[in-house]
Design a protein around this motif. Structure first.
Motif, PDB file in Angstrom:
ATOM      1  N   TYR A   1      -7.220   5.800   7.156  1.00  0.00           N
ATOM      2  CA  TYR A   1      -7.909   4.833   6.303  1.00  0.00           C
ATOM      3  C   TYR A   1      -7.014   3.648   5.965  1.00  0.00           C
ATOM      4  O   TYR A   1      -7.501   2.520   5.816  1.00  0.00           O
ATOM      5  CB  TYR A   1      -8.430   5.507   5.033  1.00  0.00           C
ATOM      6  N   ARG A   2      -5.712   3.883   5.866  1.00  0.00           N
ATOM      7  CA  ARG A   2      -4.800   2.752   5.642  1.00  0.00           C
ATOM      8  C   ARG A   2      -4.774   1.831   6.856  1.00  0.00           C
ATOM      9  O   ARG A   2      -4.645   0.612   6.717  1.00  0.00           O
ATOM     10  CB  ARG A   2      -3.394   3.267   5.326  1.00  0.00           C
TER      11      ARG A   2
ATOM     12  N   GLU B   1      -9.646   3.267   0.457  1.00  0.00           N
ATOM     13  CA  GLU B   1     -10.606   4.098   1.170  1.00  0.00           C
ATOM     14  C   GLU B   1     -12.046   3.713   0.871  1.00  0.00           C
ATOM     15  O   GLU B   1     -12.897   3.715   1.761  1.00  0.00           O
ATOM     16  CB  GLU B   1     -10.383   5.569   0.815  1.00  0.00           C
TER      17      GLU B   1
ATOM     18  N   LYS C   1     -12.114  14.681   1.745  1.00  0.00           N
ATOM     19  CA  LYS C   1     -10.732  14.220   1.636  1.00  0.00           C
ATOM     20  C   LYS C   1      -9.749  15.150   2.339  1.00  0.00           C
ATOM     21  O   LYS C   1      -8.665  14.730   2.735  1.00  0.00           O
ATOM     22  CB  LYS C   1     -10.343  14.060   0.160  1.00  0.00           C
TER      23      LYS C   1
ATOM     24  N   ARG D   1      -5.894  11.845   7.535  1.00  0.00           N
ATOM     25  CA  ARG D   1      -7.070  11.073   7.127  1.00  0.00           C
ATOM     26  C   ARG D   1      -6.667   9.875   6.266  1.00  0.00           C
ATOM     27  O   ARG D   1      -7.192   8.769   6.425  1.00  0.00           O
ATOM     28  CB  ARG D   1      -8.026  11.990   6.358  1.00  0.00           C
ATOM     29  N   GLN D   2      -5.743  10.083   5.344  1.00  0.00           N
ATOM     30  CA  GLN D   2      -5.301   9.000   4.470  1.00  0.00           C
ATOM     31  C   GLN D   2      -4.626   7.887   5.271  1.00  0.00           C
ATOM     32  O   GLN D   2      -4.850   6.693   5.025  1.00  0.00           O
ATOM     33  CB  GLN D   2      -4.331   9.542   3.408  1.00  0.00           C
ATOM     34  N   GLU D   3      -3.807   8.274   6.246  1.00  0.00           N
ATOM     35  CA  GLU D   3      -3.130   7.270   7.075  1.00  0.00           C
ATOM     36  C   GLU D   3      -4.128   6.492   7.924  1.00  0.00           C
ATOM     37  O   GLU D   3      -3.980   5.276   8.118  1.00  0.00           O
ATOM     38  CB  GLU D   3      -2.093   7.954   7.967  1.00  0.00           C
TER      39      GLU D   3
END
Length: 296
Positions: free
Chosen positions: A254-255, A262, A212, A250-252
């Protein structure tokens, strides 16, 4: 004296990467008002850029839906002029396209293969302006392939295997060089897409298995060094290395890949990577069997 002697070289080493970076941003901000099939080679309009390559008359071919029909079903090249941005990026469509490009007999259908690449271009475009130049170069290569598909000999460009056999028999590959007034061969053009596909495959695989707190910029840079850097000049390597620093988190990412979350995104990503990997490996074998992995 020591500080003065070293000031110039140190300043150059500092300013040169910055200059390359701003040059990349400048080119990325340009908007070329060309249809996606317009032929660009090395960032410049192709010398033969008319309706079709020299010696060929454009042949209209009606596109068909993604399928796994046998290669003898006839050409299904999508006609030039269809917009790349017809839809937003969807990983499901990416997976379907590459899966459909592989027939049960191991043939790679070129129209479906290029459809998968168009989804990858949408993904690259969503990563920001720094990837605009890469995206347009890829579009130009797809345009070259589609010109081959819609030309007089378009039926030979139904599959990767039939294209290779045709261009080898006609002496069109250009193992040493290719005259500037001749269109790049399908084999040489596909090889560029093939190398770039490995880069994106490695990057997305690293993303799908990352922690993450993983940094996409580092993942992308590692994939680039392994798959593409050996084929690029020094200034290109420096420019893209700086462009990677502008990657979303990383979060963006996956969006972008999967708005549902995710966990589902990882499953879809692994499914898409399975199809991409199969197509890449078969294409690699075809090029290797004809000593075409190092075409200039």
């Amino acid at each position: 004296m020591g500080a003065l002697a070293w000031g110039g070289p140190r300043l150059c080493r500092l300013l040169l990467p910055l200059g390359v970076f701003f040059l990349l941003l400048y080119f990325s901000s340009l908007r070329l008002h060309l249809p996606h099939s317009a032929c660009l080679w090395g960032g410049r309009p192709c010398p033969w850029s008319g309706e079709a390559p020299p010696g060929q008359e454009a042949e209209k071919v009606s596109p068909g839906p993604l399928s796994t029909q046998a290669p003898d079903a006839g050409p299904t090249a999508k006609p030039p002029g269809s917009p790349f941005q017809e839809h937003r990026f969807q990983i499901q469509r990416l997976m379907r396209a590459f899966k459909a490009s592989l027939t049960p007999s191991g043939q790679i259908l070129l129209w479906e293969y290029l459809s998968g690449w168009k989804e990858l271009i949408k993904f690259m475009d969503s990563l920001g302006a720094a990837f605009g130049l890469v995206s347009r170069e890829t579009q130009s290569k797809i345009g070259i392939m589609e010109q081959h598909q819609s030309g007089e000999h378009g039926h030979h460009y139904r599959t990767v295997q039939s294209m290779v056999a045709f261009e080898l028999a006609r002496g069109l590959v250009g193992f040493q060089s290719l005259p500037e007034d001749q269109p790049p061969s399908g084999c040489r053009t596909l090889l560029r897409l093939h190398r770039a596909l490995k880069w994106l495959e490695l990057f997305l695989h690293k993303l799908s298995t990352s922690r993450k707190d993983g940094a996409p910029s580092q993942m992308c840079a590692e994939a680039y060094r392994e798959a593409l850097a050996p084929y690029h000049r020094w200034w290109v390597r420096q420019a893209v290395a700086l462009a990677f620093l502008a990657l979303p988190s990383r979060q963006e990412l996956y969006r972008l890949l999967c708005p549902e979350g995710e966990h589902q995104g990882q499953a879809l990503l692994l499914g898409a990577l399975g199809s991409i990997s199969q197509v890449y490996n078969i294409t690699q074998e075809v090029f290797a069997s004809h000593q075409m992995l190092d075409l200039p």
